[in-house]
Scaffold this active site. Structure first.
Site, PDB file in Angstrom:
ATOM      1  N   GLY A 114       0.939  -0.837   0.071  1.00 22.52           N
ATOM      2  CA  GLY A 114      -0.004  -0.008  -0.440  1.00 22.52           C
ATOM      3  C   GLY A 114       1.005   1.292  -0.143  1.00 22.52           C
ATOM      4  N   GLY A 180      27.080  -6.804  17.464  1.00 24.64           N
ATOM      5  CA  GLY A 180      25.805  -5.932  18.267  1.00 24.64           C
ATOM      6  C   GLY A 180      25.465  -7.478  19.412  1.00 24.64           C
ATOM      7  CE1 TYR A 183      17.913  -6.044  26.577  1.00 21.10           C
ATOM      8  CE2 TYR A 183      16.004  -5.586  25.468  1.00 21.10           C
ATOM      9  CZ  TYR A 183      17.153  -5.976  26.192  1.00 21.10           C
ATOM     10  OH  TYR A 183      17.238  -4.595  27.458  1.00 21.10           O
ATOM     11  CB  ILE A 184      17.561  -9.644  17.921  1.00 22.77           C
ATOM     12  CG1 ILE A 184      16.656  -9.182  18.606  1.00 22.77           C
ATOM     13  CG2 ILE A 184      17.969 -10.395  16.597  1.00 22.77           C
ATOM     14  CD1 ILE A 184      16.807  -8.438  17.101  1.00 22.77           C
ATOM     15  N   GLY A 185      20.773 -10.032  19.088  1.00 19.56           N
ATOM     16  CA  GLY A 185      22.305 -10.666  18.880  1.00 19.56           C
ATOM     17  C   GLY A 185      22.128 -11.917  20.158  1.00 19.56           C
ATOM     18  CG  LEU A 186      22.767 -10.633  24.268  1.00 18.04           C
ATOM     19  CD1 LEU A 186      22.279 -10.071  26.229  1.00 18.04           C
ATOM     20  CD2 LEU A 186      23.903 -11.222  24.876  1.00 18.04           C
ATOM     21  CD  GLU A 187      15.239 -13.340  22.192  1.00 16.93           C
ATOM     22  OE1 GLU A 187      15.985 -15.063  20.869  1.00 16.93           O
ATOM     23  OE2 GLU A 187      15.402 -13.010  23.345  1.00 16.93           O
ATOM     24  CG  HIS A 445       7.218 -27.074  48.491  1.00 11.11           C
ATOM     25  ND1 HIS A 445       8.303 -26.632  48.436  1.00 11.11           N
ATOM     26  CD2 HIS A 445       7.721 -28.382  48.940  1.00 11.11           C
ATOM     27  CE1 HIS A 445       9.719 -27.211  48.805  1.00 11.11           C
ATOM     28  NE2 HIS A 445       9.019 -28.561  48.430  1.00 11.11           N
TER      29      HIS A 445
END
Length: 464
Positions: A114, A180, A183-187, A445
């Site tokens: 679009g 980098g 968070y993306i790089g760490l995962e 527990h």
């Protein structure tokens, strides 16, 4: 030209639910999607990555099997099979989303791109088909975000990977360089390390997860070091090259100029709003400095009748927040319920490293920067019964509370199933449950959640 009451551009986690809700009100709706229904979450983000994280966790647990008294002679990771499993899950989720949309009345799904025209009409470009010209009373833009590729010399000529293409690999990288450390790089870094790759994470920041507290950074750094994931910080990459099947990065580091080579390169340097190629200039829609579409409390742009939601509108870049945007927008616009607002809402998030890193509300460094008084409590997983039983003892729970009213103002959970525990604390915050009440709750527990008793018992006056 065909006219609708509403046109939704982008079938992501704002666009799909919003289109269904509007159509359920009896209004005609066109849902425009140029690539695949479900948006980034289903196709390139949450669903596929967490599916692969699960495969990596299995590989990791098999490698530790002897610690649980289970003897395993040997195993190998079939990267193609990991990819194929990921694709099956994506197809399942996408199929479910598609069926849900197809059942909706008054809703047309149009595959195409679009582009706004000067008279606030929408031209829909369709591959191999005639273009369509549409008009509507209201337009809702939910085009999300895309990988941001930095302007590094030579990088554009290299066959690098991004957060989408890396999931299509049929081979396990020999040495994966991750540019980098977000968070993306760490995962992906931890994931491919567990698949068997040598992994080096490089970042311009001085440490991992710089937005989190120092103790969180230190614990994650220790976990990654134990898994032999290399990290290099304060890096300024000057040039990239690819020759004879290997990438070479030339960078400036703490000790001066240096180079690093690897078989694969993942560029995970953040994301940018997908606001280009929409013809927003022609429609007169204003953008912010970083390309986000500027909106008000109703998610309406400066042009009446044109709205934007999710990543493209600068909302927190998480699927659940885009979904929440749609909920707020629908209620404010179609139900005239102005009590719902995106202002000052709690923003939960979870990073699917192992252990998971999740947070809600303030952390210590934010509280200190803002002069917010607080008490803090911290409970290490190595003392948690459930964590000891499953031998997943890395990380800790951490909470910040208001010293006057005893309300929780923030929490970080770096632990097994940290995201689930964070959600419990989020509900306590919304319900205004004082921390000392949680301290004495009879929680089942042996569960991980019962460690919240211990966490709240650790709350002390901050003396820093």
């Amino acid at each position: 030209m065909k006219k609708y009451h509403s046109i939704v551009i982008g079938a992501g986690q704002s666009g799909m639910p919003l289109a269904k809700k509007i159509s359920a009100k009896g209004f005609s709706v066109a849902l425009i999607e140029k690539r695949a229904l479900g948006g980034t979450c289903i196709n390139d983000g949450c669903s596929p990555t967490k599916t692969m994280v699960a495969s990596a966790k299995v590989a990791h647990m098999v490698s530790r099997a002897s610690e649980f008294g289970v003897e395993v002679k040997g195993f190998r990771v079939n990267q193609k099979a990991v990819r194929d499993r990921k694709n099956r899950i994506v197809e399942l989720f996408r199929g479910g989303a598609t069926k849900g949309l197809q059942k909706a009345e008054n809703l047309d799904i149009i595959m195409g791109e679009g582009v706004f025209q000067a008279d606030k009409t929408l031209l829909v470009k369709r591959a191999g088909q005639e273009d369509l010209v549409l008009q509507a009373e209201k337009y809702f833009i939910n085009t999300g975000s895309a990988p941001n590729i930095p302007p590094i010399e030579g990088l554009g000529e290299c066959p690098y990977l991004d957060s989408t293409s890396i999931m299509e690999l049929e081979e396990t990288p020999e040495h994966l360089i991750v540019l980098g450390g977000g968070y993306i790089g760490l995962e992906f870094g931890q994931m491919f390390s567990r698949f068997g790759s040598k992994v080096t994470i490089m970042d311009m920041a001085p440490r991992l997860v710089p937005k989190e507290d120092e103790d969180v950074c230190q614990e994650i750094s220790d976990i990654f070091a134990e898994e032999k994931i290399n990290t290099i910080f304060n890096v300024d990459v000057k040039k990239a090259g690819f020759q004879n099947g290997y990438f070479t990065l030339h960078y400036q580091g703490k000790k001066g100029a240096a180079t690093i080579s690897g078989s694969h390169l993942l560029v995970a340097t953040g994301r940018k709003p997908s606001s280009e190629h929409l013809g927003l200039e022609a429609a007169g829609v204003k953008l912010g400095d970083k390309g986000h579409i500027l909106v008000d409390d109703n998610f309406e742009t400066n042009v009446p009748g044109i709205y934007a939601l999710g990543d493209v509108a600068g909302s927190p870049p998480f699927t659940h927040m885009a979904y929440h945007d749609a909920h707020i927008a629908f209620n404010r616009i179609f139900e005239e319920n102005l009590s719902l607002s995106a202002q000052d809402r709690l923003v939960p998030y979870c990073v699917f490293t192992d252990p998971q890193l999740a947070r809600i509300g303030w952390n210590e460094q934010q509280a200190k920067e803002r002069g917010i008084p607080y008490k803090t409590g911290k409970f290490w997983m190595k003392h948690a019964g459930r964590a000891l039983e499953t031998d997943e003892t890395k990380g800790f729970f951490k909470v910040l509370v208001d010293p006057k009213n005893k309300q929780i103002i923030g929490a970080t959970t770096l632990s097994k199933d940290g995201g689930e525990i964070m959600a419990v604390l989020q509900m306590a915050m919304v319900g205004k449950v004082p921390y000392d009440q949680i301290q004495h709750l009879p929680i089942a527990h042996p569960t991980l959640a019962e460690s919240l008793n211990n966490l709240m018992g650790q709350v002390e006056t901050n003396t820093e």
